[in-house]
Design a protein around this motif. Structure first.
Motif, PDB file in Angstrom:
ATOM      1  N   GLY A 236     -56.928  48.585 -28.885  1.00 50.19           N
ATOM      2  CA  GLY A 236     -57.353  47.197 -29.068  1.00 50.19           C
ATOM      3  C   GLY A 236     -57.374  46.262 -27.767  1.00 50.19           C
ATOM      4  O   GLY A 236     -56.590  46.738 -26.597  1.00 50.19           O
ATOM      5  N   ARG A 237     -58.036  45.361 -27.397  1.00 51.19           N
ATOM      6  CA  ARG A 237     -58.213  44.630 -26.585  1.00 51.19           C
ATOM      7  C   ARG A 237     -56.917  44.033 -26.028  1.00 51.19           C
ATOM      8  O   ARG A 237     -56.025  43.331 -27.152  1.00 51.19           O
ATOM      9  CB  ARG A 237     -59.440  43.703 -26.577  1.00 51.19           C
ATOM     10  N   LYS A 238     -56.185  43.720 -24.799  1.00 47.26           N
ATOM     11  CA  LYS A 238     -55.081  42.941 -24.535  1.00 47.26           C
ATOM     12  C   LYS A 238     -55.425  42.102 -23.168  1.00 47.26           C
ATOM     13  O   LYS A 238     -56.205  42.847 -22.386  1.00 47.26           O
ATOM     14  CB  LYS A 238     -53.903  43.766 -24.528  1.00 47.26           C
ATOM     15  N   PRO A 239     -54.812  41.138 -22.866  1.00 46.31           N
ATOM     16  CA  PRO A 239     -55.103  40.434 -21.706  1.00 46.31           C
ATOM     17  C   PRO A 239     -54.286  41.741 -20.484  1.00 46.31           C
ATOM     18  O   PRO A 239     -53.238  42.357 -20.838  1.00 46.31           O
ATOM     19  CB  PRO A 239     -54.039  39.306 -21.848  1.00 46.31           C
ATOM     20  N   TYR A 240     -54.717  41.604 -19.273  1.00 49.95           N
ATOM     21  CA  TYR A 240     -54.066  42.431 -18.173  1.00 49.95           C
ATOM     22  C   TYR A 240     -54.560  41.717 -17.051  1.00 49.95           C
ATOM     23  O   TYR A 240     -55.229  40.830 -16.847  1.00 49.95           O
ATOM     24  CB  TYR A 240     -54.985  43.787 -18.169  1.00 49.95           C
ATOM     25  N   ASP A 241     -53.604  42.164 -15.841  1.00 47.47           N
ATOM     26  CA  ASP A 241     -53.772  41.453 -14.504  1.00 47.47           C
ATOM     27  C   ASP A 241     -55.110  41.911 -13.884  1.00 47.47           C
ATOM     28  O   ASP A 241     -55.547  42.806 -13.993  1.00 47.47           O
ATOM     29  CB  ASP A 241     -52.730  42.124 -13.629  1.00 47.47           C
ATOM     30  N   THR A 242     -55.538  40.692 -13.386  1.00 52.84           N
ATOM     31  CA  THR A 242     -56.879  40.747 -12.822  1.00 52.84           C
ATOM     32  C   THR A 242     -56.881  40.906 -11.162  1.00 52.84           C
ATOM     33  O   THR A 242     -58.021  40.943 -10.402  1.00 52.84           O
ATOM     34  CB  THR A 242     -57.811  39.519 -13.104  1.00 52.84           C
ATOM     35  N   ASP A 243     -55.853  41.017 -10.723  1.00 57.74           N
ATOM     36  CA  ASP A 243     -55.638  41.127  -9.186  1.00 57.74           C
ATOM     37  C   ASP A 243     -54.346  41.895  -9.098  1.00 57.74           C
ATOM     38  O   ASP A 243     -53.292  42.072  -9.881  1.00 57.74           O
ATOM     39  CB  ASP A 243     -55.662  39.778  -8.371  1.00 57.74           C
ATOM     40  N   ALA A 244     -54.260  42.247  -7.583  1.00 54.71           N
ATOM     41  CA  ALA A 244     -53.126  42.947  -7.116  1.00 54.71           C
ATOM     42  C   ALA A 244     -52.484  42.281  -5.894  1.00 54.71           C
ATOM     43  O   ALA A 244     -52.213  43.001  -5.039  1.00 54.71           O
ATOM     44  CB  ALA A 244     -53.290  44.411  -7.047  1.00 54.71           C
TER      45      ALA A 244
END
Length: 198
Positions: free
Chosen positions: A165-173
């Motif tokens: 399933g889709r989950k929120p994840y980090d968009t930068d490092a």
């Protein structure tokens, strides 16, 4: 990382003697995971893959598990490794590239699968080229459907079949711009902390 000391002892007291009979100028260097030297890593041409689990383990329920790999490097491009992590959508990051290996049920061959090479929109072009190369050379075969995906253009199966399933994840490092790596050691007979990456 998870190996017992028995393998090392088996090599030291058995196999090492046999190797020395074959090659008289043998040098044995014991290396721990994540502490590999540049000389060691250079042999793999940036395609060093670390899988989780045991060798020759039987799949649960007759089906091989889904595998998610993250492309990581530190200090030098020679230190690039493809490391297996938990297959969870929340562990993705737009700044990195991943390979998702989804075995198919009831395939004609045990290696039949869909392999996705996922390229984060903020990943560097060199990592994107390398992840495609590794997917093609190390994961592809006639029973595999290989798909190169750019972030945002994933089919539903990528998340729902592969990652649960889709989950929120980090968009930068951004943390990489400020992080520093230190090693704590007692190997010299006293406790010392030294920086690993300059």
């Amino acid at each position: 990382r998870k190996a017992s000391n028995m393998g090392w002892l088996h090599f030291t007291f058995g196999l090492e003697k046999k190797f020395k009979l074959i090659c008289s100028r043998l040098e044995v260097v014991r290396t721990h995971q994540q502490q590999e030297s540049l000389k060691f890593l250079a042999h793999f041409h940036r395609q060093f893959i670390i899988k989780d689990g045991k060798r020759n383990s039987k799949p649960e329920g007759g089906r091989h598990p889904v595998e998610l790999y993250e492309l990581r490097s530190n200090d030098s491009i020679l230190c690039t490794r493809l490391i297996q992590i938990k297959a969870d959508a929340s562990l993705l990051n737009s700044a990195f590239c991943y390979i998702l290996n989804v075995p198919l049920e009831g395939g004609s061959d045990e290696s039949s699968a869909i392999v996705y090479a996922w390229i984060g929109e903020k990943s560097d072009p060199d990592s994107a080229r390398l992840i495609e190369q590794i997917a093609e050379e190390k994961f592809n075969n006639p029973w595999v459907s290989l798909q190169i995906l750019n972030e945002g253009s994933e089919p539903d199966n990528f998340f729902w079949v592969g990652l649960g399933g889709r989950k929120p994840y980090d968009t930068d490092a951004d943390f990489l711009n400020y992080s520093r790596l230190f090693r704590c050691s007692n190997e010299k007979g006293y406790f010392i902390v030294s920086e690993k990456c300059t």
